[in-house]
Design a protein around this motif. Structure first.
Motif, mmCIF file in Angstrom:
data_model
loop_
_atom_site.group_PDB
_atom_site.id
_atom_site.type_symbol
_atom_site.label_atom_id
_atom_site.label_comp_id
_atom_site.label_asym_id
_atom_site.label_seq_id
_atom_site.Cartn_x
_atom_site.Cartn_y
_atom_site.Cartn_z
ATOM 1 N N ALA A 39 0.738 1.971 4.977
ATOM 2 C CA ALA A 39 1.089 2.547 3.682
ATOM 3 C C ALA A 39 2.428 3.276 3.738
ATOM 4 O O ALA A 39 2.753 3.917 4.734
ATOM 5 N N MET A 40 3.146 3.164 2.655
ATOM 6 C CA MET A 40 4.365 3.938 2.465
ATOM 7 C C MET A 40 3.993 5.219 1.734
ATOM 8 O O MET A 40 3.292 5.162 0.714
ATOM 9 N N VAL A 41 4.426 6.364 2.231
ATOM 10 C CA VAL A 41 4.159 7.638 1.563
ATOM 11 C C VAL A 41 5.015 7.685 0.305
ATOM 12 O O VAL A 41 6.208 7.367 0.343
ATOM 13 N N ALA A 42 4.375 8.052 -0.801
ATOM 14 C CA ALA A 42 5.105 8.069 -2.078
ATOM 15 C C ALA A 42 4.574 9.171 -2.983
ATOM 16 O O ALA A 42 3.419 9.597 -2.878
ATOM 17 N N ASP A 43 5.437 9.612 -3.882
ATOM 18 C CA ASP A 43 5.052 10.561 -4.937
ATOM 19 C C ASP A 43 4.585 9.724 -6.117
ATOM 20 O O ASP A 43 5.393 9.223 -6.882
ATOM 21 N N VAL A 44 3.276 9.525 -6.217
ATOM 22 C CA VAL A 44 2.726 8.684 -7.275
ATOM 23 C C VAL A 44 1.745 9.449 -8.180
ATOM 24 O O VAL A 44 1.154 8.878 -9.084
ATOM 25 N N ALA A 45 1.573 10.743 -7.928
ATOM 26 C CA ALA A 45 0.617 11.538 -8.687
ATOM 27 C C ALA A 45 1.164 11.938 -10.042
ATOM 28 O O ALA A 45 2.333 12.266 -10.183
ATOM 29 N N ALA A 46 0.258 11.909 -11.026
ATOM 30 C CA ALA A 46 0.636 12.344 -12.382
ATOM 31 C C ALA A 46 0.796 13.851 -12.404
ATOM 32 O O ALA A 46 0.217 14.565 -11.630
ATOM 33 N N LEU B 34 -1.991 13.893 0.051
ATOM 34 C CA LEU B 34 -3.019 13.804 1.086
ATOM 35 C C LEU B 34 -2.542 14.397 2.403
ATOM 36 O O LEU B 34 -3.354 14.857 3.212
ATOM 37 N N LEU B 35 -1.233 14.419 2.610
ATOM 38 C CA LEU B 35 -0.681 14.947 3.860
ATOM 39 C C LEU B 35 -0.814 16.464 3.977
ATOM 40 O O LEU B 35 -0.552 17.031 5.048
ATOM 41 N N LEU C 173 -4.408 7.527 8.713
ATOM 42 C CA LEU C 173 -4.810 6.618 7.636
ATOM 43 C C LEU C 173 -3.606 5.850 7.110
ATOM 44 O O LEU C 173 -3.666 4.624 6.938
ATOM 45 N N GLY C 174 -2.520 6.550 6.856
ATOM 46 C CA GLY C 174 -1.312 5.882 6.375
ATOM 47 C C GLY C 174 -0.816 4.839 7.354
ATOM 48 O O GLY C 174 -0.426 3.736 6.964
ATOM 49 N N THR D 240 0.823 -1.206 0.000
ATOM 50 C CA THR D 240 0.000 0.000 0.000
ATOM 51 C C THR D 240 0.861 1.261 0.000
ATOM 52 O O THR D 240 1.843 1.354 0.743
ATOM 53 N N PHE D 241 0.448 2.212 -0.823
ATOM 54 C CA PHE D 241 1.112 3.510 -0.919
ATOM 55 C C PHE D 241 0.103 4.608 -0.636
ATOM 56 O O PHE D 241 -1.055 4.519 -1.028
#
Length: 154
Positions: free
Chosen positions: A147-154, A117-118, A141-142, A111-112
């Motif tokens: 969940a690992m916080v990640a930069d996954v946004a386009a 969201l932060l 929630l994380g 999970t990421f």
């Protein structure tokens, strides 16, 4: 309370979180619908998107204002993510698309958490059906979603 919603409420309680699932008369299936239903910004909606990396289930909890970048997710995973069909999502998580929560799944997932969201003190996540949601601090929630916080946004 619907059995799937009850499962999410129990997962919250088991994690020691006081969040209460709300079942609403209006649909929360899309981020826009959820934001309108709870009076929040679309960016405060925590969408739970399911991917497959080979045979491994991957859950990305992303801001409702964002799309997941397949390239960024691949960089984090080391393998190209694929979008499973609706039957696979239901089989692997126990929930149908449009109501997949970030917790309470019948199986496990890598999970990421979208770092965007932060930026919010409170976010709203799906709670098992297309009209159930709960509010929660994104850091909490994380934590409860492992969940690992990640930069996954386009």
């Amino acid at each position: 309370m619907h059995a799937k919603v009850e499962r999410v409420q129990q997962a919250l309680q088991h994690a020691g979180v006081d969040a209460v699932v709300r079942e609403l008369p209006d649909s929360t299936r899309s981020a826009q619908d959820a934001a309108a239903a709870v009076g929040a910004e679309v960016a405060q909606i925590a969408k739970s998107l399911v991917f497959l990396a080979g045979d491994e289930l991957v859950l990305v909890i992303t801001s409702g204002a964002n799309r997941v970048s397949p390239d960024k997710l691949q960089a984090v995973l080391g393998i190209a993510p694929q979008r499973p069909d609706a039957a696979t999502v239901k089989q692997r998580t126990g929930f149908s698309i449009g109501g997949v929560p970030p917790i309470g799944h019948t199986g496990t997932a890598v999970t990421f958490l979208d770092q965007d969201l932060l930026d919010h003190a409170e976010v709203w996540a799906a709670a098992g059906t297309p009209n159930a949601v709960f509010a929660i601090d994104p850091r909490t929630l994380g934590r409860i979603a492992a969940a690992m916080v990640a930069d996954v946004a386009a």
